[in-house]
Design an enzyme around this catalytic site. Structure first.
Site, PDB file in Angstrom:
ATOM      1  N   HIS A 175       0.843  -1.198   0.000  1.00  0.00           N
ATOM      2  CA  HIS A 175       0.000   0.000   0.000  1.00  0.00           C
ATOM      3  C   HIS A 175       0.877   1.246   0.000  1.00  0.00           C
ATOM      4  CE1 HIS A 175      -4.111  -1.519   0.477  1.00  0.00           C
ATOM      5  NE2 HIS A 175      -3.578  -2.510   1.178  1.00  0.00           N
ATOM      6  N   THR A 227      13.397  -7.912   2.715  1.00  0.00           N
ATOM      7  CA  THR A 227      13.007  -6.645   2.095  1.00  0.00           C
ATOM      8  C   THR A 227      13.882  -6.271   0.913  1.00  0.00           C
ATOM      9  OG1 THR A 227      14.401  -5.388   3.630  1.00  0.00           O
ATOM     10  CG2 THR A 227      12.110  -5.785   4.289  1.00  0.00           C
ATOM     11  N   LYS A 228      14.944  -7.048   0.645  1.00  0.00           N
ATOM     12  CA  LYS A 228      15.791  -6.784  -0.518  1.00  0.00           C
ATOM     13  C   LYS A 228      16.291  -8.111  -1.074  1.00  0.00           C
ATOM     14  CE  LYS A 228      19.894  -5.956   2.371  1.00  0.00           C
ATOM     15  NZ  LYS A 228      20.943  -4.975   2.726  1.00  0.00           N
ATOM     16  N   ARG A 242      19.338 -10.019   6.690  1.00  0.00           N
ATOM     17  CA  ARG A 242      20.680  -9.703   6.198  1.00  0.00           C
ATOM     18  C   ARG A 242      21.429 -11.016   5.992  1.00  0.00           C
ATOM     19  NH1 ARG A 242      24.334 -10.295  10.320  1.00  0.00           N
ATOM     20  NH2 ARG A 242      23.459 -10.474  12.425  1.00  0.00           N
TER      21      ARG A 242
END
Length: 264
Positions: A175, A227-228, A242
């Protein structure tokens, strides 16, 4: 891609306040490709969806071919909920466990040969905004663990031999909430997509967020929030996740390998 803040609200919101007929029509349009397909798919599931044991599996293996493409034979347990079944394709040897829910929308859900979707898993393309890349594709011999949730608005592509442990979430949508003067409901969404390459293991409770690629052979620790992008053959963990080490390295430089009993 267009500015996400210009994406219109879903029709279910715009239809609020309309009469019962319009609401019923909207409901049917969210369940099947056409009203005729809705009657067919709901009728077949009402007829055969509850039947237990191997008798039920065999009955569904025959009757469900009338509403969804099957390449070879697939085993579908009782109380599996299928929506937009004409856009679901099952490869040979697929297994759908009791309580699984697959909602394909027009983008479709494809499950490769020999893959398993376990109890309580939810695979929902959730494309009610005409998103161009919405879909879910799962490769061969993968395992979608108990109560895993996959949302495919931006597209989710999962490779071969990928295992998701229980309570994993793979969510290809976000969102927009940039403007503090407006509700996030009025600001649209983004949907970049998620790719999980071959031979990846996701630990229990791991969350994969939109826009991420997880490289081949990677391991995501239990409870991690990815998130990556994750490089191939690495172990990641934490919030946000990580890199902890490469696959094959010991957790500490001074740690000596200990004898383990390994089963196959």
């Amino acid at each position: 891609m267009a500015d996400a803040r210009s994406v219109p609200l879903p029709r279910v919101v715009r239809a609020a306040g309309r009469g019962p007929g319009a609401q019923a029509g909207l409901y049917v349009s969210r369940q099947a490709a056409t009203p005729v397909r809705y009657v067919l798919e709901q009728g077949l599931q009402a007829l055969a969806g509850w039947v237990p044991t191997l008798i039920g599996i065999g009955l569904r293996g025959l009757l469900y071919r009338l509403m969804l493409p099957m390449d070879g034979w697939a085993a579908i347990e009782r109380n599996v909920r299928l929506r937009f079944a004409s856009h679901i394709r099952l490869g040979p040897g697929c297994y759908l466990d009791e309580g699984a829910y697959i909602h394909a929308c027009p983008g479709g859900v494809e499950i490769g040969a020999g893959s398993l979707v376990m109890h309580g898993a939810v695979l929902h393309v959730y494309n009610f905004r005409d998103l161009p890349h919405a879909r879910i594709r799962i490769g061969a011999h993968s395992l979608i663990g108990e109560y895993t949730v996959i949302r495919g608005q931006g597209g989710v592509v999962i490779g071969d031999r990928v295992y998701t442990s229980p309570l994993t979430q793979i969510i290809a949508v976000n969102h927009v909430f940039d403007d503090p003067t407006r509700s996030f409901v009025d600001q649209g969404i983004t949907a970049e997509g998620i790719v999980i390459e071959d031979d990846v293991w996701l630990g229990s409770g791991a969350i994969v967020t939109d826009g991420v690629r997880i490289g081949r052979g990677a391991v995501v620790a239990a409870g991690a929030v990815v998130t990556k992008d994750v490089p191939p053959h690495t172990v990641v963990g934490g919030v946000p996740a990580r890199v902890l080490r490469a696959v094959g390295e010991t957790e500490r430089p001074d740690q000596h390998a200990t004898a383990r009993e390994i089963y196959f």
